[in-house]
Design an enzyme around this catalytic site. Structure first.
Site, PDB file in Angstrom:
ATOM      1  N   CYS A  17       0.855  -1.196   0.000  1.00  0.00           N
ATOM      2  CA  CYS A  17       0.000   0.000   0.000  1.00  0.00           C
ATOM      3  C   CYS A  17       0.888   1.243   0.000  1.00  0.00           C
ATOM      4  O   CYS A  17       1.932   1.264   0.644  1.00  0.00           O
ATOM      5  CB  CYS A  17      -0.871  -0.015   1.248  1.00  0.00           C
ATOM      6  SG  CYS A  17      -1.835   1.487   1.468  1.00  0.00           S
ATOM      7  N   ASP A  18       0.424   2.286  -0.697  1.00  0.00           N
ATOM      8  CA  ASP A  18       1.258   3.492  -0.787  1.00  0.00           C
ATOM      9  C   ASP A  18       0.974   4.523   0.296  1.00  0.00           C
ATOM     10  O   ASP A  18       1.663   5.526   0.390  1.00  0.00           O
ATOM     11  CB  ASP A  18       1.107   4.142  -2.167  1.00  0.00           C
ATOM     12  CG  ASP A  18      -0.312   4.627  -2.423  1.00  0.00           C
ATOM     13  OD1 ASP A  18      -1.191   4.379  -1.579  1.00  0.00           O
ATOM     14  OD2 ASP A  18      -0.548   5.258  -3.467  1.00  0.00           O
ATOM     15  N   TYR A  67      -5.656   7.112   8.143  1.00  0.00           N
ATOM     16  CA  TYR A  67      -6.967   6.474   7.979  1.00  0.00           C
ATOM     17  C   TYR A  67      -7.631   6.141   9.315  1.00  0.00           C
ATOM     18  O   TYR A  67      -8.832   5.880   9.352  1.00  0.00           O
ATOM     19  CB  TYR A  67      -6.840   5.196   7.142  1.00  0.00           C
ATOM     20  CG  TYR A  67      -6.798   5.466   5.661  1.00  0.00           C
ATOM     21  CD1 TYR A  67      -7.954   5.440   4.884  1.00  0.00           C
ATOM     22  CD2 TYR A  67      -5.602   5.762   5.021  1.00  0.00           C
ATOM     23  CE1 TYR A  67      -7.923   5.693   3.526  1.00  0.00           C
ATOM     24  CE2 TYR A  67      -5.554   6.013   3.659  1.00  0.00           C
ATOM     25  CZ  TYR A  67      -6.726   5.979   2.916  1.00  0.00           C
ATOM     26  OH  TYR A  67      -6.687   6.235   1.571  1.00  0.00           O
TER      27      TYR A  67
END
Length: 441
Positions: free
Chosen positions: A169-170, A264
């Protein structure tokens, strides 16, 4: 020196031109003989491919280029699959965001009900890509950065346990780029990090420079005041909603000041705030469709029309260079340290050994070797147990075609207030995802 053949699965993506430019910029580190684009939407891919063909001809005419919707043609004679597919495209992303918001629940593409809906659409197509790769190029590796990475990774673990798939994931990379700028360092590669969690759900516990100096105090001081907001951000996260996400990290950090959080986490720890600050009529999907989507396609059409990329505003996706790092680690056994999503198997000792966790790994030609994390605190463990259960129940629901399991997954999500609301959202998502999800009983 061996030259590699790659296929980009999701060739019609707005990210494809930036990735092609990034690959062309790194040919000295990762030589390429062939680039193929594969997508199931020919019309969309043709526009991106038309521009990419010109970009490649101008910069590296020796590279063979092909765009196709035929899996055999795409997956034959390749070394790496770079997968970034978006099943249902932005039209479905818009529903993923707007349906939960109707019920005052977080509407986000990878978190909460939206992420669950997207996951249910993505599992089948990702498995299909793995099967094409194994049928036509059995020695190839898949570098998967398709979202929602946590659910996709759990599905590949369960359904294709022996496959050569690396899930990455970036988002931590984007945040580490910001950390490097906060610290006045050249690059995030000057940082040696300890990090653990699930995808889009993790914490940095230790950050040092190459000499071993502890950089956490300086970073914590900055984040406690400004979050991850910096003057000079990155070209990918420019919409107004991203500014808010980076700023809100200040409040997420305050919940556990021993660590630095992934942005997030705001969706799980401050869902009420997120809903209050969401425009139910105009979500991030709309920002992207009106911004990035229009921009990339109009630039690609211009390149095709002019038969030249002169004056094109398309830019190298620098921030995607981790894909080359990962491919090089496999190809050249570089033993690079990278954050990957891998099966826990005791790396976090007080956590489910079958959970797909995001942790530092040493990557070489045999794949990733997870670095031991040890025991984690009760707060993080509790949050992660809840979230990993959501992810596992989604994959159960997909495999079994179980309405009950999917209802349980939504009910368990920290973003959803009750089983009643979970059911209302689920029933509406089922309607919206007809033809994308397996039939639920």
């Amino acid at each position: 020196m061996k030259k590699f053949s790659i296929v980009i699965a999701g060739g019609g993506s707005t990210y494809t031109p930036g990735i092609i430019l990034m690959l062309l910029d790194n040919l000295d580190r990762f030589p390429i003989r062939k680039i193929k684009l594969y997508d199931n939407d020919k019309d969309r891919q043709d526009i991106i491919a038309g521009a990419c063909e010109i970009l490649i001809k101008e910069r590296a005419p020796e590279i063979e280029f092909l765009a196709t919707i035929d899996p055999e043609e795409a997956f034959t004679d390749i070394d790496f699959v770079m997968a970034h597919i978006r099943v249902g495209k932005y039209a479905m992303r818009e529903l993923d965001e707007k349906i939960p918001l109707k019920y005052n629940v977080v509407g986000q593409e990878t978190c909460g009900p939206g992420g669950i809906a997207y996951g249910m659409r993505s599992i089948g197509p990702i498995i299909e890509l793995i099967d094409y790769m194994e049928r036509y190029s059995p020695n190839a590796w898949m570098l998967n950065y398709s979202n929602p990475a946590a659910i996709v990774a759990e599905a590949t673990r369960r359904l294709r346990p022996k496959s050569k798939v690396l899930n990455i994931c970036d988002m931590p990379i984007g945040i580490e780029n910001r950390m490097a700028k906060i610290l006045g360092l050249e690059s995030r590669k000057d940082l040696i990090v300890k990090y653990y969690g699930l995808n889009h759900f993790g914490w940095w516990t230790d950050i040092r420079d190459r000499k071993g100096n502890d950089l956490m105090p300086k970073l914590k001081e900055y984040v406690s005041k400004h979050g991850y907001v910096i003057d000079d951000g990155d070209s990918q996260h420019v919409d107004p909603s991203w500014y808010d996400t980076f700023a809100k990290a200040k409040d997420v950090y305050a919940v556990d000041p021993d660590t630095l959080p992934n942005t997030y986490l705001k969706y799980y720890l401050f869902p009420d705030y997120v809903v209050q600050h969401s425009n139910k009529e105009y979500t991030r999907a709309n920002e992207v469709m009106d911004g990035r989507e229009k921009f990339v396609f109009s630039e690609c059409r211009k390149i095709i029309e002019n038969k030249s990329s002169k004056d094109s505003k398309l830019h190298i996706d620098e921030h995607a260079s981790y894909i080359v790092d990962l491919a090089r680690a496999i190809a050249y056994n570089t033993q690079e340290r990278m954050l990957l999503i891998v099966e826990n198997q005791g790396a976090i000792e007080n956590f489910d050994p079958t959970a797909m966790v995001e942790i530092p790994c040493i990557v070489g030609s045999n794949g990733p070797e997870p670095i031991r994390i040890g025991r984690i605190p009760q707060f993080q463990k509790g949050l992660m147990e809840q979230q990993v259960s959501v992810e596992k129940l989604v994959v159960d629901a997909w495999i079994e075609g179980s309405y009950q399991k999917l209802w349980q997954a939504l009910t368990l999500s920290k973003t959803v207030p009750s089983a009643h609301v979970a059911k209302l959202i689920l029933d509406e998502l089922i309607e919206a995802n007809k033809g994308y999800w397996p039939e639920l009983k």
